[in-house]
Write a protein that holds these residues in place. Structure first.
Motif, PDB file in Angstrom:
ATOM      1  N   ILE A  19    -103.140  38.218  45.500  1.00 16.36           N
ATOM      2  CA  ILE A  19    -104.311  39.090  45.481  1.00 16.36           C
ATOM      3  C   ILE A  19    -105.606  38.273  45.577  1.00 16.36           C
ATOM      4  N   ARG A  20    -105.531  37.001  45.222  1.00 14.29           N
ATOM      5  CA  ARG A  20    -106.626  36.035  45.381  1.00 14.29           C
ATOM      6  C   ARG A  20    -107.858  36.378  44.543  1.00 14.29           C
ATOM      7  N   LYS A  21    -107.668  37.074  43.448  1.00 14.12           N
ATOM      8  CA  LYS A  21    -108.766  37.269  42.507  1.00 14.12           C
ATOM      9  C   LYS A  21    -108.813  36.065  41.574  1.00 14.12           C
ATOM     10  N   PHE A  22    -109.999  35.641  41.238  1.00 12.04           N
ATOM     11  CA  PHE A  22    -110.124  34.491  40.350  1.00 12.04           C
ATOM     12  C   PHE A  22    -111.100  34.830  39.219  1.00 12.04           C
ATOM     13  N   PRO A  23    -110.966  34.087  38.089  1.00  9.61           N
ATOM     14  CA  PRO A  23    -110.282  32.816  37.876  1.00  9.61           C
ATOM     15  C   PRO A  23    -108.774  32.985  37.658  1.00  9.61           C
ATOM     16  N   VAL A  24    -108.073  31.874  37.888  1.00 12.66           N
ATOM     17  CA  VAL A  24    -106.653  31.762  37.577  1.00 12.66           C
ATOM     18  C   VAL A  24    -106.459  30.442  36.847  1.00 12.66           C
ATOM     19  N   LEU A  25    -105.732  30.490  35.729  1.00 16.03           N
ATOM     20  CA  LEU A  25    -105.436  29.296  34.942  1.00 16.03           C
ATOM     21  C   LEU A  25    -103.960  28.962  35.081  1.00 16.03           C
ATOM     22  N   VAL A  26    -103.652  27.680  35.245  1.00 21.79           N
ATOM     23  CA  VAL A  26    -102.272  27.213  35.251  1.00 21.79           C
ATOM     24  C   VAL A  26    -102.087  26.282  34.059  1.00 21.79           C
ATOM     25  N   ASP A  27    -101.108  26.610  33.214  1.00 15.76           N
ATOM     26  CA  ASP A  27    -100.844  25.854  31.991  1.00 15.76           C
ATOM     27  C   ASP A  27     -99.355  25.569  31.903  1.00 15.76           C
ATOM     28  N   GLU A  28     -99.001  24.293  32.062  1.00 14.14           N
ATOM     29  CA  GLU A  28     -97.589  23.887  32.000  1.00 14.14           C
ATOM     30  C   GLU A  28     -96.729  24.719  32.953  1.00 14.14           C
ATOM     31  N   GLY A  29     -97.238  24.959  34.144  1.00 11.85           N
ATOM     32  CA  GLY A  29     -96.489  25.698  35.143  1.00 11.85           C
ATOM     33  C   GLY A  29     -96.587  27.202  35.034  1.00 11.85           C
ATOM     34  N   ARG A  30     -97.205  27.693  33.983  1.00 13.10           N
ATOM     35  CA  ARG A  30     -97.366  29.138  33.810  1.00 13.10           C
ATOM     36  C   ARG A  30     -98.716  29.564  34.374  1.00 13.10           C
ATOM     37  N   THR A  31     -98.711  30.627  35.165  1.00 11.85           N
ATOM     38  CA  THR A  31     -99.930  31.138  35.770  1.00 11.85           C
ATOM     39  C   THR A  31    -100.495  32.263  34.909  1.00 11.85           C
ATOM     40  N   ILE A  32    -101.760  32.107  34.492  1.00 14.11           N
ATOM     41  CA  ILE A  32    -102.423  33.090  33.634  1.00 14.11           C
ATOM     42  C   ILE A  32    -103.520  33.749  34.450  1.00 14.11           C
ATOM     43  N   LEU A  33    -103.499  35.090  34.510  1.00 15.97           N
ATOM     44  CA  LEU A  33    -104.435  35.865  35.319  1.00 15.97           C
ATOM     45  C   LEU A  33    -105.395  36.645  34.432  1.00 15.97           C
ATOM     46  N   GLU A  34    -106.550  36.969  34.990  1.00 17.75           N
ATOM     47  CA  GLU A  34    -107.569  37.820  34.373  1.00 17.75           C
ATOM     48  C   GLU A  34    -108.332  37.079  33.268  1.00 17.75           C
ATOM     49  N   ALA A  35    -109.667  37.155  33.358  1.00 21.71           N
ATOM     50  CA  ALA A  35    -110.535  36.349  32.497  1.00 21.71           C
ATOM     51  C   ALA A  35    -110.287  36.579  31.014  1.00 21.71           C
ATOM     52  N   SER A  36    -110.212  37.833  30.588  1.00 20.44           N
ATOM     53  CA  SER A  36    -110.017  38.108  29.161  1.00 20.44           C
ATOM     54  C   SER A  36    -108.674  37.565  28.679  1.00 20.44           C
ATOM     55  N   ILE A  37    -107.630  37.707  29.496  1.00 25.03           N
ATOM     56  CA  ILE A  37    -106.305  37.219  29.117  1.00 25.03           C
ATOM     57  C   ILE A  37    -106.294  35.694  29.071  1.00 25.03           C
ATOM     58  N   ILE A  38    -106.995  35.064  29.995  1.00 25.41           N
ATOM     59  CA  ILE A  38    -107.093  33.599  29.977  1.00 25.41           C
ATOM     60  C   ILE A  38    -107.719  33.132  28.665  1.00 25.41           C
ATOM     61  N   ILE A  39    -108.791  33.796  28.240  1.00 24.04           N
ATOM     62  CA  ILE A  39    -109.458  33.405  26.993  1.00 24.04           C
ATOM     63  C   ILE A  39    -108.543  33.644  25.796  1.00 24.04           C
ATOM     64  N   GLU A  40    -107.817  34.754  25.810  1.00 22.42           N
ATOM     65  CA  GLU A  40    -106.837  35.004  24.745  1.00 22.42           C
ATOM     66  C   GLU A  40    -105.776  33.900  24.748  1.00 22.42           C
ATOM     67  N   HIS A  41    -105.300  33.526  25.918  1.00 19.65           N
ATOM     68  CA  HIS A  41    -104.294  32.466  26.046  1.00 19.65           C
ATOM     69  C   HIS A  41    -104.819  31.147  25.479  1.00 19.65           C
ATOM     70  N   LEU A  42    -106.052  30.816  25.815  1.00 20.19           N
ATOM     71  CA  LEU A  42    -106.639  29.574  25.304  1.00 20.19           C
ATOM     72  C   LEU A  42    -106.690  29.582  23.779  1.00 20.19           C
ATOM     73  N   GLY A  43    -107.046  30.729  23.204  1.00 17.95           N
ATOM     74  CA  GLY A  43    -107.107  30.819  21.751  1.00 17.95           C
ATOM     75  C   GLY A  43    -105.755  30.633  21.090  1.00 17.95           C
ATOM     76  N   LEU A  44    -104.694  31.091  21.755  1.00 13.43           N
ATOM     77  CA  LEU A  44    -103.348  30.976  21.198  1.00 13.43           C
ATOM     78  C   LEU A  44    -102.750  29.586  21.393  1.00 13.43           C
ATOM     79  N   HIS A  45    -102.960  29.012  22.567  1.00 14.02           N
ATOM     80  CA  HIS A  45    -102.260  27.780  22.931  1.00 14.02           C
ATOM     81  C   HIS A  45    -103.131  26.529  22.920  1.00 14.02           C
ATOM     82  N   HIS A  46    -104.443  26.708  22.970  1.00 17.44           N
ATOM     83  CA  HIS A  46    -105.367  25.558  22.975  1.00 17.44           C
ATOM     84  C   HIS A  46    -106.566  25.867  22.075  1.00 17.44           C
ATOM     85  N   PRO A  47    -106.313  26.183  20.818  1.00 16.88           N
ATOM     86  CA  PRO A  47    -107.418  26.568  19.932  1.00 16.88           C
ATOM     87  C   PRO A  47    -108.375  25.412  19.677  1.00 16.88           C
ATOM     88  N   GLY A  48    -109.615  25.780  19.402  1.00 18.76           N
ATOM     89  CA  GLY A  48    -110.631  24.797  19.075  1.00 18.76           C
ATOM     90  C   GLY A  48    -111.430  25.267  17.890  1.00 18.76           C
TER      91      GLY A  48
END
Length: 217
Positions: free
Chosen positions: A48-77
């Protein structure tokens, strides 16, 4: 493995994710879509070529809000963008959806319409988008009373959404001077180092803004 972010500096939704990354100084590889090979790699990951797209350890994460949720779960700061309390988290997610659906979406309608050939433009749709922005600005001005940030005292996912939404929306459909809370909040977001960095990275692309980018920001 390094996080890989496929994004463009001038994209509002990409800036939303960049704010989250910069808030916590999260290391990542920035694969800008100015580069044709990055565009081809993005299409392979997400046709679909919508961005941003995050790739983390081979897993593709789509949609900005979900990417931020993913970062909070797997790469907290140190900056927690989603509250631990589930009830508070719902309020943050509500504000996140407000900015995406009722500020970002109508702003993009106005901008996209200007890009179209004149015979394909939708003046009625643009009028509806401007009406929606006026309603959204008014509601937000009332809601911000007594709040430091979008959902209270802590910077959150909601502010990551608010920053690019209000930044570009005010270019497309200026926020009335009487809505001082919204205007002050927008300036506060622009002063936040994470968003200021994203804005500065996007400055070279301002001539491409279809409505003309103002000099005031």
């Amino acid at each position: 493995m390094t996080l890989k972010l496929y994004a463009h500096p001038f994209s509002s939704y990409c800036q939303k994710v960049l704010i989250a990354l910069y808030e916590n100084e999260t290391p990542f590889e920035y694969l800008t879509l100015d580069d044709a090979k990055n565009g081809a790699a993005l299409e392979a990951l997400w046709p679909i070529r919508k961005f941003p797209v995050l790739v983390d350890e081979g897993r593709t994460i789509l949609e900005a809000s979900i990417i931020i949720e993913h970062l909070g779960l797997h790469h907290p700061g140190p900056v927690r963008l989603i509250p631990a309390d589930p009830h508070e988290a719902l309020d943050v997610r509500l504000m996140d959806r407000f900015f995406d659906n009722y500020v970002m979406a109508p702003m993009q309608k106005i901008v996209t319409d200007r890009i179209r050939p004149e015979q394909d433009r939708d003046p009625h749709g643009v009028t509806e988008a401007r009406t929606m922005l006026d309603k959204a600005y008014g509601w937000l001005d009332r809601t911000l009373a007594g709040r430091e940030w979008a959902d209270g005292t802590a910077f959150s996912l909601a502010d990551c959404a608010a920053a690019p939404s209000l930044f570009y929306a005010d270019w497309a459909h200026p926020i009335s001077a009487e809505l001082f809370r919204v205007r002050d909040y927008r300036q506060k977001l622009l002063a936040r180092p994470s968003f200021a960095r994203a804005v500065d990275e996007a400055r070279p692309y301002r001539p491409y803004f279809p409505l003309g980018a103002p000099d005031r920001d």
